[in-house]
Design an enzyme around this catalytic site. Structure first.
Site, PDB file in Angstrom:
ATOM      1  N   CYS A 106     -22.945   4.324  -6.790  1.00 48.44           N
ATOM      2  CA  CYS A 106     -23.995   5.338  -5.945  1.00 48.44           C
ATOM      3  C   CYS A 106     -23.405   5.497  -4.563  1.00 48.44           C
ATOM      4  CB  CYS A 106     -25.229   4.678  -5.928  1.00 48.44           C
ATOM      5  SG  CYS A 106     -25.759   4.632  -7.770  1.00 48.44           S
ATOM      6  N   HIS A 248     -28.896   7.844  -0.024  1.00 50.67           N
ATOM      7  CA  HIS A 248     -28.842   7.641  -1.509  1.00 50.67           C
ATOM      8  C   HIS A 248     -30.274   7.685  -2.103  1.00 50.67           C
ATOM      9  CE1 HIS A 248     -28.131   6.974  -5.556  1.00 50.67           C
ATOM     10  NE2 HIS A 248     -28.403   5.545  -5.618  1.00 50.67           N
ATOM     11  N   ASN A 278     -32.328   9.521  -9.599  1.00 49.95           N
ATOM     12  CA  ASN A 278     -31.330   8.687  -8.846  1.00 49.95           C
ATOM     13  C   ASN A 278     -30.043   9.409  -9.496  1.00 49.95           C
ATOM     14  OD1 ASN A 278     -29.212   7.303  -8.200  1.00 49.95           O
ATOM     15  ND2 ASN A 278     -30.086   5.454  -8.515  1.00 49.95           N
TER      16      ASN A 278
HETATM   17  N1  COA Z   1     -42.627   1.679 -17.009  1.00 52.81           N
HETATM   18  C1  COA Z   1     -43.479   0.739 -17.160  1.00 52.81           C
HETATM   19  N2  COA Z   1     -43.470  -0.558 -16.738  1.00 52.81           N
HETATM   20  C2  COA Z   1     -42.372  -0.802 -16.392  1.00 52.81           C
HETATM   21  C3  COA Z   1     -41.040   0.178 -16.174  1.00 52.81           C
HETATM   22  C4  COA Z   1     -41.355   1.311 -16.692  1.00 52.81           C
HETATM   23  N3  COA Z   1     -40.597   2.217 -16.632  1.00 52.81           N
HETATM   24  N4  COA Z   1     -39.997  -0.631 -15.923  1.00 52.81           N
HETATM   25  C5  COA Z   1     -40.323  -1.887 -15.570  1.00 52.81           C
HETATM   26  N5  COA Z   1     -41.739  -2.088 -16.036  1.00 52.81           N
HETATM   27  C6  COA Z   1     -42.653  -3.422 -15.966  1.00 52.81           C
HETATM   28  C7  COA Z   1     -41.869  -4.565 -15.897  1.00 52.81           C
HETATM   29  O1  COA Z   1     -41.423  -4.678 -17.341  1.00 52.81           O
HETATM   30  C8  COA Z   1     -42.637  -5.390 -15.528  1.00 52.81           C
HETATM   31  O2  COA Z   1     -43.600  -5.965 -16.300  1.00 52.81           O
HETATM   32  P1  COA Z   1     -44.131  -7.408 -16.194  1.00 52.81           P
HETATM   33  O3  COA Z   1     -44.873  -7.619 -14.849  1.00 52.81           O
HETATM   34  O4  COA Z   1     -45.243  -7.541 -17.461  1.00 52.81           O
HETATM   35  O5  COA Z   1     -43.042  -8.226 -16.418  1.00 52.81           O
HETATM   36  C9  COA Z   1     -43.431  -4.749 -14.179  1.00 52.81           C
HETATM   37  O6  COA Z   1     -43.194  -3.163 -14.562  1.00 52.81           O
HETATM   38  C10 COA Z   1     -42.795  -4.887 -12.951  1.00 52.81           C
HETATM   39  O7  COA Z   1     -41.292  -4.799 -12.979  1.00 52.81           O
HETATM   40  P2  COA Z   1     -40.644  -4.918 -11.684  1.00 52.81           P
HETATM   41  O8  COA Z   1     -38.883  -4.814 -12.253  1.00 52.81           O
HETATM   42  O9  COA Z   1     -40.970  -5.984 -11.161  1.00 52.81           O
HETATM   43  O10 COA Z   1     -40.834  -3.470 -11.123  1.00 52.81           O
HETATM   44  P3  COA Z   1     -40.521  -2.933  -9.594  1.00 52.81           P
HETATM   45  O11 COA Z   1     -41.686  -2.736  -9.020  1.00 52.81           O
HETATM   46  O12 COA Z   1     -39.518  -3.636  -9.189  1.00 52.81           O
HETATM   47  O13 COA Z   1     -39.776  -1.619 -10.228  1.00 52.81           O
HETATM   48  C11 COA Z   1     -37.595  -0.878 -10.532  1.00 52.81           C
HETATM   49  C12 COA Z   1     -38.564  -1.785 -11.036  1.00 52.81           C
HETATM   50  C13 COA Z   1     -36.317  -0.699 -11.145  1.00 52.81           C
HETATM   51  C14 COA Z   1     -38.224   0.833 -10.368  1.00 52.81           C
HETATM   52  C15 COA Z   1     -37.292  -1.159  -9.081  1.00 52.81           C
HETATM   53  O14 COA Z   1     -37.057  -2.554  -8.915  1.00 52.81           O
HETATM   54  C16 COA Z   1     -36.216  -0.560  -8.538  1.00 52.81           C
HETATM   55  O15 COA Z   1     -36.145   0.770  -8.229  1.00 52.81           O
HETATM   56  N6  COA Z   1     -34.922  -1.199  -8.092  1.00 52.81           N
HETATM   57  C17 COA Z   1     -33.863  -0.698  -7.588  1.00 52.81           C
HETATM   58  C18 COA Z   1     -33.314   0.521  -8.706  1.00 52.81           C
HETATM   59  C19 COA Z   1     -31.898   1.231  -8.006  1.00 52.81           C
HETATM   60  O16 COA Z   1     -32.262   1.620  -7.132  1.00 52.81           O
HETATM   61  N7  COA Z   1     -31.095   0.983  -8.669  1.00 52.81           N
HETATM   62  C20 COA Z   1     -29.909   1.909  -8.338  1.00 52.81           C
HETATM   63  C21 COA Z   1     -29.391   1.356  -7.002  1.00 52.81           C
HETATM   64  S1  COA Z   1     -28.016   2.250  -6.414  1.00 52.81           S
END
Ligand code: COA
Length: 327
Positions: A106, A248, A278
């Site tokens: 990215c 980004h 993204n």
């Molecule tokens: N829909 C519903 N629930 C989801 C889900 C989805 N698409 N994805 C994850 N969950 C659930 C998880 O399983 C977890 O459940 P649990 O509490 O029962 O274990 C819960 O939601 C929380 O998960 P978590 O990973 O802590 O959520 P989060 O708030 O961190 O959001 C992302 C997840 C991926 C959206 C977030 O971590 C994120 O944006 N990370 C950066 C990603 C990114 O920018 N990547 C590219 C970088 S260049």
């Protein structure tokens, strides 16, 4: 910077559509990421197809039919070999022109801008087309809700040309960095020389993109904030000098944390993540083109770009927006 353009595949995939096959919901995706929809390329459409679309528009916007070098930043090249840039250059009518890919996930577009600026400063090239293009949907595990809801396909491009540091469009300085100790946080494990595919089936799921979302979130906020501050310092700008942050588009909450860390009000962030998700290396140039087309970016305004991605990698730069047509 002398031209800008973008290209999106026509198929729009809403959160509701993803929720028909994954255990997720529109409400969860909107509230945790800010994403409402993304575009997916149809089978048969490759990264180079989107890159050519964006590159042609950027060339037209610059008034230059050709350039001296073509750089494509991508995580999803058409093939592992050769690079995607030469075929893009050829399809844009530039057979014989220097062309190569940049791989920094990215952060690839910002790394691409830096290498283009280097070519110009070294007088290797006078004009360079820098394209960020991705068909990220081709890497997604259709059963992984934590990645499938985030990424989308698209391309954006800019033309850089030599000029003075005081005219509108002036670009730089840069801040670039990496931390390979975080390699496993964003990865496609199989298909390279570490876990080879030749004659061996990949282990289940290992040919797909995988990400440790929570860790990536924290690293993204920390690195983009630090890098953006470093580049502002190098440019001699204060946060108050920045008219627009075009970061980004990883997650709307990440962008807001970065803006807060830099000391910028949220209203100065241009966001299109709701519409496109993204798009990895395509994210910043796609956002620049949309912000320009919508009249958000105006000539002489000061723009801060910052990115974070797999590697781990990060990078930032600044520019003043040029006078460009909005056709
Ligand atoms: N829909 C519903 N629930 C989801 C889900 C989805 N698409 N994805 C994850 N969950 C659930 C998880 O399983 C977890 O459940 P649990 O509490 O029962 O274990 C819960 O939601 C929380 O998960 P978590 O990973 O802590 O959520 P989060 O708030 O961190 O959001 C992302 C997840 C991926 C959206 C977030 O971590 C994120 O944006 N990370 C950066 C990603 C990114 O920018 N990547 C590219 C970088 S260049």
């Amino acid at each position: 910077m002398a031209g800008v353009g973008s290209c999106l595949p026509s198929r729009v995939v809403s959160n509701d559509e993803l929720a028909t096959r994954l255990d997720t919901s529109d409400a969860w995706i909107r509230s945790r990421t800010g994403i409402e929809q993304r575009h997916f390329a149809a089978p048969g459409t490759a990264t180079s197809d989107l890159a050519v679309g964006a590159g042609a528009k950027a060339l037209k916007s610059s008034g230059e039919p050709t350039v001296d070098a073509v750089i494509v930043a991508t995580t999803t090249p058409d093939r592992p070999c050769p690079a995607t840039a030469p075929v893009v250059a050829a399809r844009l009518g530039m057979t014989g022109t220097a062309a190569y890919d940049v791989s920094a996930v990215c952060t690839g577009f910002v790394y691409g801008l830096a290498t283009a600026a280097g070519l110009i400063l070294a007088e290797v090239a006078d004009r360079v087309l820098v394209i960020g293009a991705e068909t990220f949907s081709t890497l997604l595990d259709p059963d992984d809700r934590s990645t499938s809801v985030i990424f989308g396909d698209g391309a954006g491009a800019v033309v850089l040309r030599s000029g003075t540091g005081t005219e509108p469009g002036a670009l730089g300085p840069f801040d670039l960095g990496s931390d390979g100790e975080g390699e496993a946080l964003i990865t496609v494990p199989a298909g390279g020389s570490r876990q080879r595919l030749s004659g061996v089936a990949p282990r289940p799921g290992e040919a797909y993109f995988a990400m440790s979302g929570k860790d990536v979130f924290r690293h993204a906020v920390r690195r983009m904030t630090g890098s953006a501050k470093a580049v502002l310092d190098r440019a001699g700008w204060n946060a108050g000098d920045v008219d627009h942050l075009v970061s980004h588009q990883a997650n709307l909450r990440i962008t807001h944390h970065v803006a807060e860390g830099i000391g910028l009000p949220r209203e100065r962030c241009f966001n299109n993540i709701a519409e496109v998700g993204n798009t990895a290396a395509a994210s910043i140039p796609l956002a620049l083109d949309q912000a320009h087309t919508r009249g958000v970016l105006r000539p002489a305004q000061r723009v801060l770009l910052t990115a974070f991605g797999g590697g781990l990698t990060w990078g930032s730069t600044v520019l003043t927006w040029p006078q460009l047509d909005r056709s």
